[in-house]
Design an enzyme around this catalytic site. Structure first.
Site, PDB file in Angstrom:
ATOM      1  N   ASN A 187      80.440 122.635  48.486  1.00 20.41           N
ATOM      2  CA  ASN A 187      80.639 122.269  49.885  1.00 20.41           C
ATOM      3  C   ASN A 187      79.422 121.547  50.424  1.00 20.41           C
ATOM      4  O   ASN A 187      78.295 121.814  50.028  1.00 20.41           O
ATOM      5  CB  ASN A 187      80.958 123.516  50.731  1.00 20.41           C
ATOM      6  CG  ASN A 187      79.732 124.127  51.359  1.00 20.41           C
ATOM      7  OD1 ASN A 187      79.242 123.689  52.397  1.00 20.41           O
ATOM      8  ND2 ASN A 187      79.195 125.160  50.693  1.00 20.41           N
ATOM      9  N   PHE A 221      77.208 122.887  58.443  1.00 22.39           N
ATOM     10  CA  PHE A 221      77.155 123.781  59.607  1.00 22.39           C
ATOM     11  C   PHE A 221      78.076 123.299  60.737  1.00 22.39           C
ATOM     12  O   PHE A 221      77.681 123.243  61.907  1.00 22.39           O
ATOM     13  CB  PHE A 221      75.726 123.911  60.145  1.00 22.39           C
ATOM     14  CG  PHE A 221      74.768 124.668  59.288  1.00 22.39           C
ATOM     15  CD1 PHE A 221      75.204 125.426  58.212  1.00 22.39           C
ATOM     16  CD2 PHE A 221      73.398 124.637  59.557  1.00 22.39           C
ATOM     17  CE1 PHE A 221      74.300 126.139  57.426  1.00 22.39           C
ATOM     18  CE2 PHE A 221      72.488 125.345  58.783  1.00 22.39           C
ATOM     19  CZ  PHE A 221      72.941 126.097  57.707  1.00 22.39           C
ATOM     20  N   SER A 227      70.590 126.686  53.277  1.00 17.67           N
ATOM     21  CA  SER A 227      71.703 125.779  52.979  1.00 17.67           C
ATOM     22  C   SER A 227      71.141 124.439  52.521  1.00 17.67           C
ATOM     23  O   SER A 227      70.191 123.924  53.125  1.00 17.67           O
ATOM     24  CB  SER A 227      72.576 125.576  54.216  1.00 17.67           C
ATOM     25  OG  SER A 227      73.492 124.509  53.988  1.00 17.67           O
ATOM     26  N   ASN A 284      72.677 121.661  52.852  1.00 19.91           N
ATOM     27  CA  ASN A 284      73.461 120.611  53.500  1.00 19.91           C
ATOM     28  C   ASN A 284      72.935 120.158  54.855  1.00 19.91           C
ATOM     29  O   ASN A 284      73.556 119.344  55.524  1.00 19.91           O
ATOM     30  CB  ASN A 284      74.918 121.080  53.646  1.00 19.91           C
ATOM     31  CG  ASN A 284      75.552 121.346  52.297  1.00 19.91           C
ATOM     32  OD1 ASN A 284      75.393 120.562  51.371  1.00 19.91           O
ATOM     33  ND2 ASN A 284      76.256 122.465  52.186  1.00 19.91           N
ATOM     34  N   THR A 285      71.796 120.700  55.288  1.00 19.66           N
ATOM     35  CA  THR A 285      71.126 120.233  56.496  1.00 19.66           C
ATOM     36  C   THR A 285      69.770 119.691  56.084  1.00 19.66           C
ATOM     37  O   THR A 285      68.945 120.433  55.544  1.00 19.66           O
ATOM     38  CB  THR A 285      70.957 121.370  57.525  1.00 19.66           C
ATOM     39  OG1 THR A 285      72.244 121.808  57.962  1.00 19.66           O
ATOM     40  CG2 THR A 285      70.150 120.899  58.719  1.00 19.66           C
ATOM     41  N   LYS A 318      68.186 134.678  54.735  1.00 22.31           N
ATOM     42  CA  LYS A 318      69.012 134.305  53.581  1.00 22.31           C
ATOM     43  C   LYS A 318      68.293 133.230  52.792  1.00 22.31           C
ATOM     44  O   LYS A 318      67.915 132.186  53.343  1.00 22.31           O
ATOM     45  CB  LYS A 318      70.380 133.797  54.039  1.00 22.31           C
ATOM     46  CG  LYS A 318      71.369 133.566  52.896  1.00 22.31           C
ATOM     47  CD  LYS A 318      72.768 133.326  53.417  1.00 22.31           C
ATOM     48  CE  LYS A 318      73.772 133.245  52.274  1.00 22.31           C
ATOM     49  NZ  LYS A 318      75.171 133.098  52.787  1.00 22.31           N
ATOM     50  N   ASN A 338      72.056 132.101  48.646  1.00 20.42           N
ATOM     51  CA  ASN A 338      72.918 131.052  49.171  1.00 20.42           C
ATOM     52  C   ASN A 338      73.457 130.213  48.008  1.00 20.42           C
ATOM     53  O   ASN A 338      73.321 130.593  46.847  1.00 20.42           O
ATOM     54  CB  ASN A 338      72.127 130.173  50.159  1.00 20.42           C
ATOM     55  CG  ASN A 338      72.982 129.588  51.259  1.00 20.42           C
ATOM     56  OD1 ASN A 338      74.114 129.177  51.033  1.00 20.42           O
ATOM     57  ND2 ASN A 338      72.446 129.542  52.469  1.00 20.42           N
TER      58      ASN A 338
END
Length: 365
Positions: free
Chosen positions: A116, A120, A183, A185-186, A222, A251
């Site tokens: 993915n 967010f 994450s 993805n940021t 996390k 994560n």
């Protein structure tokens, strides 16, 4: 039955659309009183021996749903109805944001995994807080964790203020609070895992949560599975120094090693965090390292590659106070938690422990 439905319907659908459809059905079932009771009776049997205390919270069992499935806290009771012992919502950011462009969720069926790059996508801390505030509280209200992250457009040097906005809005309604700095993805988010940055951030979030609550809301961080072992040790030491309540490990990963899915398909998908079965070994390694480093002085929530009751049991024996899943839920469907609970009950009784808490860490050599 679910596997047939998955192969005939969900497997052929865009994964994000399939998620929204399945989540709609869960919420619909929860809204029908008779159906709700029937589903709960069938899918959420409770064994008193699985009851546990962690993070100062009384839980019906050790297995919860990880963040990412219910980003906005719209289906907490429906997910509890399916048997999850607690539900972690989010990731919620200070400001609402649409996330990354679609397609942004991909199945790797051969690997029982997901990739993915959602980014967010959520309605923002103010709206989610208002929704949580409006929830009725009863003796059967599920335990809720709230996972917070950085708004994408916020510069890295202003990240603390963004986290504090979310913490102040959401801490009053959270049973525990999670700072997500892992994450992939940021942009720039994982840079916040450096202890010289992470320590002050967590300290400020702790103070902000205390300012808006009259009780102690457990605070966790996390972390990513891609950290070097030395960095994991530093974060564990920092968590103990700050008096943090726990660590969630791990994560998603940016790694792509050992996948069965053809390399051309992986390249076609591109960037994103990999979750599911391929994380099993590394997530267990990180758990074992954290447990030895902290010696039970803070709670560890293990997530990553947990598919079966045996997986969950091995994490508990390795020192996990709580466990979480997500990706396997997509592949196993609504009967998944029933199978996990029954399997954990059988293993607990066979091992002769009086409660799940007694088993935590018993497999450490």
């Amino acid at each position: 039955m679910y596997k047939l439905l998955f192969n005939l319907l969900f497997k052929k659908m865009d994964p994000e659309k399939a998620h929204h459809l399945a989540f709609f059905w869960i919420r619909l079932a929860r809204s029908v009183p008779g159906l709700r009771s029937l589903v709960r009776a069938v899918l959420a049997p409770r064994d008193p021996k699985l009851r546990t205390t962690a993070l100062g919270l009384d839980l019906p069992g050790p297995f919860g749903l990880g963040a990412g499935f219910d980003k906005n806290g719209i289906g907490i009771d429906g997910l509890s109805m399916l048997g999850f012992d607690y539900v972690e919502i989010g990731t919620v950011t200070g400001e609402p944001q649409p996330g990354n462009p679609a397609p942004r969720l991909f199945r790797l069926v051969e690997d029982r995994a997901l990739i993915n790059r959602m980014g967010f996508n959520n309605q923002g801390s103010a709206r989610v807080a208002a929704r949580l505030a409006a929830r009725p509280h009863t003796s059967s209200t599920p335990v809720i964790g709230v996972n917070i992250g950085k708004t994408k457009v916020v510069p890295e040097d202003e990240a603390t203020a963004d986290y504090l906005k979310s913490a102040k809005a959401l801490a009053p309604y959270a049973d525990y609070l999670v700072v997500n700095v892992s994450s992939p993805n940021t942009p720039g988010l994982r840079n916040l895992q450096a202890v010289q940055v992470l320590g002050p951030l967590l300290w400020d979030v702790r103070k902000a949560a205390d300012e808006v609550t009259t009780h102690h809301v457990p605070l966790l961080v996390k972390i990513a599975p891609d950290l070097a072992d030395e960095d994991i040790d530093e974060i564990a030491d920092m968590a103990l120094h700050l008096g943090l309540d726990g660590i969630i490990a791990t994560n998603t990963t940016i790694g792509r090693e050992g996948l069965r899915t053809p390399a051309a398909r992986i390249e076609e998908i591109g960037m994103g965090g990999l979750s599911g079965a391929p994380l099993k070994a590394r997530s267990l390694e990180v758990l074992e390292r954290l447990r030895k480093r902290t010696d039970g002085r803070l709670a560890i929530v293990s997530v990553g590659g947990i598919e079966t009751a045996e997986d969950a049991w091995q994490r508990i024996l390795a020192g996990a106070d709580l466990v979480q899943g997500y990706s396997a839920f997509i592949y196993e469907g609504p009967f998944w938690m029933r199978k996990v609970h029954k399997g954990l009950s059988a293993r607990l009784r066979a091992a002769g422990y009086a409660s799940i808490g007694e088993a935590v860490g018993k497999g450490i050599r």
